[in-house]
Design a protein around this motif. Structure first.
Motif, PDB file in Angstrom:
ATOM      1  N   GLN A 194     -39.959 -67.852 -60.613  1.00 39.22           N
ATOM      2  CA  GLN A 194     -40.076 -69.312 -60.661  1.00 39.22           C
ATOM      3  C   GLN A 194     -38.706 -69.964 -60.784  1.00 39.22           C
ATOM      4  N   GLU A 195     -37.838 -69.376 -61.575  1.00 41.33           N
ATOM      5  CA  GLU A 195     -36.478 -69.889 -61.750  1.00 41.33           C
ATOM      6  C   GLU A 195     -35.715 -69.841 -60.430  1.00 41.33           C
ATOM      7  N   ALA A 196     -35.861 -68.749 -59.704  1.00 40.67           N
ATOM      8  CA  ALA A 196     -35.194 -68.628 -58.406  1.00 40.67           C
ATOM      9  C   ALA A 196     -35.696 -69.699 -57.444  1.00 40.67           C
ATOM     10  N   THR A 197     -36.999 -69.894 -57.407  1.00 44.50           N
ATOM     11  CA  THR A 197     -37.586 -70.908 -56.533  1.00 44.50           C
ATOM     12  C   THR A 197     -37.095 -72.302 -56.918  1.00 44.50           C
ATOM     13  N   ALA A 198     -37.064 -72.581 -58.214  1.00 43.98           N
ATOM     14  CA  ALA A 198     -36.620 -73.894 -58.696  1.00 43.98           C
ATOM     15  C   ALA A 198     -35.166 -74.166 -58.320  1.00 43.98           C
ATOM     16  N   ARG A 199     -34.363 -73.110 -58.266  1.00 40.03           N
ATOM     17  CA  ARG A 199     -32.947 -73.265 -57.903  1.00 40.03           C
ATOM     18  C   ARG A 199     -32.733 -73.225 -56.392  1.00 40.03           C
ATOM     19  N   GLY A 200     -33.820 -73.035 -55.645  1.00 42.18           N
ATOM     20  CA  GLY A 200     -33.711 -72.991 -54.190  1.00 42.18           C
ATOM     21  C   GLY A 200     -33.156 -71.684 -53.650  1.00 42.18           C
ATOM     22  N   HIS A 201     -33.296 -70.605 -54.412  1.00 47.81           N
ATOM     23  CA  HIS A 201     -32.798 -69.301 -53.986  1.00 47.81           C
ATOM     24  C   HIS A 201     -33.922 -68.494 -53.344  1.00 47.81           C
ATOM     25  N   ASP A 202     -33.553 -67.709 -52.356  1.00 49.31           N
ATOM     26  CA  ASP A 202     -34.530 -66.891 -51.639  1.00 49.31           C
ATOM     27  C   ASP A 202     -35.009 -65.689 -52.447  1.00 49.31           C
TER      28      ASP A 202
END
Length: 135
Positions: free
Chosen positions: A28-36
């Motif tokens: 979720q953190e990766a998605t929130a930061r826009g990371h793949d």
């Protein structure tokens, strides 16, 4: 035909509920930061967000705030980190993979620079926490 008794179990079966939750939070953190892809940095943020568990207690005992770390990025993906966590669990003789093993996998893959603690130091602290000898 005889089956091999020591076949490796799928990682999902070994993960504790808290470890699964940390991995979900990292994604979720990766998605929130826009990371793949979720990486060690996201895993560290997830541990800080969760705020409980053996990994968090271990870090506290070492004087480390997972939410306040600064340093080089831990760019290894969660797949690599969870495999290292499985290896750490096996080395400690554990039949599960918990947050403590995820932390050790993170440290194994370069998180020592970001956290300022060594892998052996963290292993010793994990054992203390598990034995109930940590603050």
């Amino acid at each position: 035909m005889l089956r091999k008794r020591n076949r490796r179990q799928p990682l999902e079966r070994l993960l504790t509920a808290r470890a699964r939750r940390v991995l979900e939070l990292a994604e979720q953190e990766a998605t929130a930061r826009g990371h793949d892809e979720a990486t060690g940095d996201h895993l560290l943020a997830a541990l800080a967000c969760l705020g409980e568990g053996v990994a968090v207690t271990t870090l506290a005992g070492l004087g480390v705030d997972p939410g306040g770390t600064r340093g080089p990025a831990v760019s290894a993906g969660l797949g690599r980190l969870t495999e290292l966590a499985r290896q750490e669990a096996a080395e400690l003789g554990h039949r599960y993979v918990g947050t403590e093993h995820l932390l050790l996998g993170l440290l194994h893959e370069g998180g020592t620079a970001a956290l300022g603690v060594g892998l052996e130091q963290a292993r010793e602290q994990v054992v203390k926490v598990l034995r109930g000898h940590a603050p």
